[in-house]
Scaffold this motif. Structure first.
Motif, mmCIF file in Angstrom:
data_model
loop_
_atom_site.group_PDB
_atom_site.id
_atom_site.type_symbol
_atom_site.label_atom_id
_atom_site.label_comp_id
_atom_site.label_asym_id
_atom_site.label_seq_id
_atom_site.Cartn_x
_atom_site.Cartn_y
_atom_site.Cartn_z
ATOM 1 N N LYS A 278 36.638 12.441 59.613
ATOM 2 C CA LYS A 278 36.038 11.182 60.044
ATOM 3 C C LYS A 278 35.049 11.480 61.163
ATOM 4 C CE LYS A 278 37.131 6.440 61.421
ATOM 5 N NZ LYS A 278 38.214 5.464 61.710
ATOM 6 N N ASP A 279 33.817 11.057 60.967
ATOM 7 C CA ASP A 279 32.751 11.295 61.958
ATOM 8 C C ASP A 279 32.657 12.769 62.340
ATOM 9 O OD1 ASP A 279 32.266 8.515 62.017
ATOM 10 O OD2 ASP A 279 33.777 8.218 63.569
ATOM 11 N N GLY A 280 32.817 13.634 61.338
ATOM 12 C CA GLY A 280 32.689 15.058 61.571
ATOM 13 C C GLY A 280 33.881 15.712 62.229
ATOM 14 N N LYS A 281 34.964 14.960 62.443
ATOM 15 C CA LYS A 281 36.155 15.491 63.107
ATOM 16 C C LYS A 281 37.321 15.579 62.122
ATOM 17 C CE LYS A 281 34.447 15.644 67.353
ATOM 18 N NZ LYS A 281 34.294 16.925 68.093
ATOM 19 N N ASN A 282 38.047 16.683 62.198
ATOM 20 C CA ASN A 282 39.222 16.876 61.361
ATOM 21 C C ASN A 282 40.364 16.009 61.872
ATOM 22 O OD1 ASN A 282 41.123 17.845 59.595
ATOM 23 N ND2 ASN A 282 41.108 19.941 60.346
ATOM 24 N N GLN A 283 40.973 15.226 60.988
ATOM 25 C CA GLN A 283 42.028 14.286 61.378
ATOM 26 C C GLN A 283 43.434 14.845 61.148
ATOM 27 O OE1 GLN A 283 40.932 11.196 62.823
ATOM 28 N NE2 GLN A 283 39.101 12.486 62.718
ATOM 29 N N MET A 284 43.546 16.138 60.833
ATOM 30 C CA MET A 284 44.843 16.708 60.476
ATOM 31 C C MET A 284 45.711 17.043 61.680
ATOM 32 S SD MET A 284 44.381 16.456 57.308
ATOM 33 C CE MET A 284 45.732 17.300 56.493
ATOM 34 N N LEU A 285 45.129 17.066 62.855
ATOM 35 C CA LEU A 285 45.882 17.377 64.071
ATOM 36 C C LEU A 285 45.771 16.241 65.075
ATOM 37 C CD1 LEU A 285 44.896 21.130 64.665
ATOM 38 C CD2 LEU A 285 47.083 20.271 63.793
ATOM 39 N N ASP A 286 46.797 16.113 65.890
ATOM 40 C CA ASP A 286 46.811 15.141 66.986
ATOM 41 C C ASP A 286 47.516 15.802 68.162
ATOM 42 O OD1 ASP A 286 46.820 12.984 68.660
ATOM 43 O OD2 ASP A 286 48.208 11.767 67.477
ATOM 44 N N GLY A 287 46.741 16.151 69.185
ATOM 45 C CA GLY A 287 47.324 16.826 70.340
ATOM 46 C C GLY A 287 47.905 18.190 70.006
ATOM 47 N N GLY A 288 47.308 18.873 69.032
ATOM 48 C CA GLY A 288 47.779 20.201 68.654
ATOM 49 C C GLY A 288 48.900 20.202 67.629
ATOM 50 N N ALA A 289 49.427 19.031 67.292
ATOM 51 C CA ALA A 289 50.507 18.925 66.298
ATOM 52 C C ALA A 289 49.985 18.220 65.055
ATOM 53 C CB ALA A 289 51.686 18.150 66.880
ATOM 54 N N LEU A 290 50.707 18.391 63.946
ATOM 55 C CA LEU A 290 50.303 17.746 62.702
ATOM 56 C C LEU A 290 50.288 16.231 62.903
ATOM 57 C CD1 LEU A 290 49.623 18.805 59.809
ATOM 58 C CD2 LEU A 290 51.910 18.026 59.158
ATOM 59 N N SER A 291 49.192 15.603 62.520
ATOM 60 C CA SER A 291 48.991 14.189 62.815
ATOM 61 C C SER A 291 49.744 13.280 61.856
ATOM 62 C CB SER A 291 47.498 13.860 62.749
ATOM 63 O OG SER A 291 47.029 13.998 61.416
#
Length: 501
Positions: A278-291
């Motif tokens: 989304k908007d060039g950013k990978n959404q698979m991580l959140d704060g270093g953990a799996l999102s």
């Protein structure tokens, strides 16, 4: 794409025109043809058997060149797809300029382009491979607001006369160097030509499988790609298989993408990695953990896993690979860095450590954002897959996760962090659903879950009917149990489907 990337791009058109492929126009194609003495034009498009088809044009007139680039050409759809009747079989194929590349093998200077199918009314053919994937990606973005990116790990065996010098250890060929690996040079040449067709390659290496049989050496290799929008990923994999086969044929080698080629040896998979952008950013991580985003997508794949085999495991030998202790999944589960699961979360670059500096003390902290590299990997598909159907099916499954009320609960229940095939984990194994064990069983699973694939108009009912009919025609419901212990029967089966996909 910056100027350096344009100038040094392996695709000759990008380097010559000094523009990214997405910006190619008809005038660009004509200019390249004229200024580079191109004599032939090839239209290429996938058929219902999953293989590329080719239509040749000789370029002797610029007006005719403009005509075919603008209008495309007419083809017999009933000879390409089983679901099209002979009485209304005409289809159009129109070239997509962004896919243009110079034929790497042709003696006559030739330009190639992939094509899209259109029906008699000039509409995109609803059941065409590339159109189904396009609809899946569009529906995914509409529901989630994100883009679906994918890439494949293309495994194959090279077969040649046995060379007894520097023998590799049986089934221990992983990342082996020459001279123990005999076909590194072949693989590297394949990579060069794939890049020229537009393929975005991550790396290549020798794989686990190697053995000798009947005076022949079998060596397994892999070429892995970089994540790109899923429609591009399918095109790249399709062209890569075409390149590998053509180069092998020219060099007097044999290659196969078959999922299983003998008893007790590693089969060839087609693992698919995915990420959501989304908007060039990978959404698979959140704060270093799996999102949470990633876990919802995984839940969708867990729910639809049995029917995904209908797109990714298309002949009876596929189900001889999906057995325990062969680095292939058999149960519906997921985990971190765990190769016994169906969906694996690979090791990511999310440790708070500057490994580059530790390996190279002269380098200062790079501060590079590595979150873009995190993916999740579906491990069940193999080389028999219909690439466009498979990526469309995975896209639907990931979207489905966002439409499930209990997605996070499903993700939690199907997570495992142990080798589920170890004896001490039998209790955990018993709680997990199993993948189908035959084409017939896979068709049954697709029948049960077809509504999800048909939602948002992605897979047409006719296409689902056609896929189920193809799978059921194998009549292999009890085949695995019948031939598993017979090397002769297995070899006969392997020969039948040796050049699948």
């Amino acid at each position: 794409m910056n100027n350096d990337a344009l100038a040094f791009n392996a695709n000759e058109l990008i380097a010559f025109l000094q523009k990214p492929k997405e910006e190619f126009t008809k005038a660009d194609i004509v200019r390249f043809v004229v200024e580079n003495d191109i004599e032939m034009l090839n239209f290429m498009y996938p058929g219902g058997d999953g293989k590329l088809k080719t239509l040749n044009f000789v370029i002797t007139d610029l007006d005719y060149l403009d005509t075919i680039l603008t209008c495309g050409e007419r083809v017999d759809g009933s000879s390409l797809f089983s679901f099209i009747q002979a009485g209304s079989s005409d289809l159009y194929v129109l070239p997509r300029y962004s896919t243009a590349f110079v034929h790497p093998f042709a003696e006559i200077p030739t330009l190639c382009m992939l094509c899209s199918y259109f029906d008699k009314d000039g509409n995109p053919l609803a059941s065409a491979p590339e159109q189904t994937l396009a609809k899946a990606c569009s529906a995914f973005k509409e529901v989630t607001g994100m883009e679906f990116h994918a890439m494949g790990e293309l495994e194959y065996y090279v077969i040649d006369n046995d060379d007894e010098a520097f023998p590799a250890i049986d089934q221990r060929g992983y990342h082996e160097s020459a001279p123990y690996a005999k076909y590194n040079d072949f693989r590297q040449l394949c990579m060069k030509y794939i890049a020229q067709t537009g393929g975005q390659i991550k790396y290549g290496h020798s794989e686990v499988g190697n053995f000798t049989q009947d005076g022949k050496l079998y060596e397994q290799n892999e070429i892995e790609f970089l994540p790109v929008p899923a429609e591009e990923a399918a095109d790249q994999l399709m062209l890569a298989k075409w390149v590998i086969r053509n180069l092998a044929y020219q060099l007097g080698l044999d290659v196969t993408f078959a999922p299983k080629i003998t008893v007790g040896k590693a089969g060839s998979g087609l693992h698919i990695h995915m990420r959501l952008m989304k908007d060039g950013k990978n959404q698979m991580l959140d704060g270093g953990a799996l999102s949470e985003v990633a876990r919802k997508a995984i839940a969708g794949m867990m729910d639809l896993a049995p029917s995904i085999t209908a797109f990714g495991n298309k002949n009876p030998t596929s189900y001889f690979r999906l057995v325990p202790h062969q680095e292939a999944p058999t149960n519906v589960c997921w985990g971190d860095r765990n190769r016994s699961v169906l969906v694996r979360v690979p090791l990511g670059w999310n440790a708070d450590a500057d490994m580059c500096h530790m390996a190279n003390p002269q380098e200062t902290d790079s501060k590079r954002d590595t979150s873009i590299k995190q993916t999740v990997e579906m491990r069940s598909p193999d080389g028999s897959a219909d690439l466009y159907q498979l990526l469309a099916g995975l896209c639907v499954a990931c979207r489905h996760g966002f439409e499930m009320d209990n997605a996070l609960e499903v993700a939690e229940k199907t997570y495992v962090n142990v080798n589920i095939h170890d004896k001490e984990n039998e209790g955990r194994l018993a709680t997990l659903a199993q993948l189908p064990d035959s084409c017939v069983a896979s068709a049954d699973c697709l029948e049960q879950q077809r509504a999800v694939y048909e939602q948002h108009g992605v897979f047409s009912p006719a296409m689902i009917d056609g896929i189920m009919a193809q799978l059921k025609a194998f009549k292999d419901k009890t085949l695995r149990a019948q031939v598993t212990k017979s090397k002769t029967a297995m070899q006969k089966l392997v020969k039948t489907y040796f050049y699948c996909g």
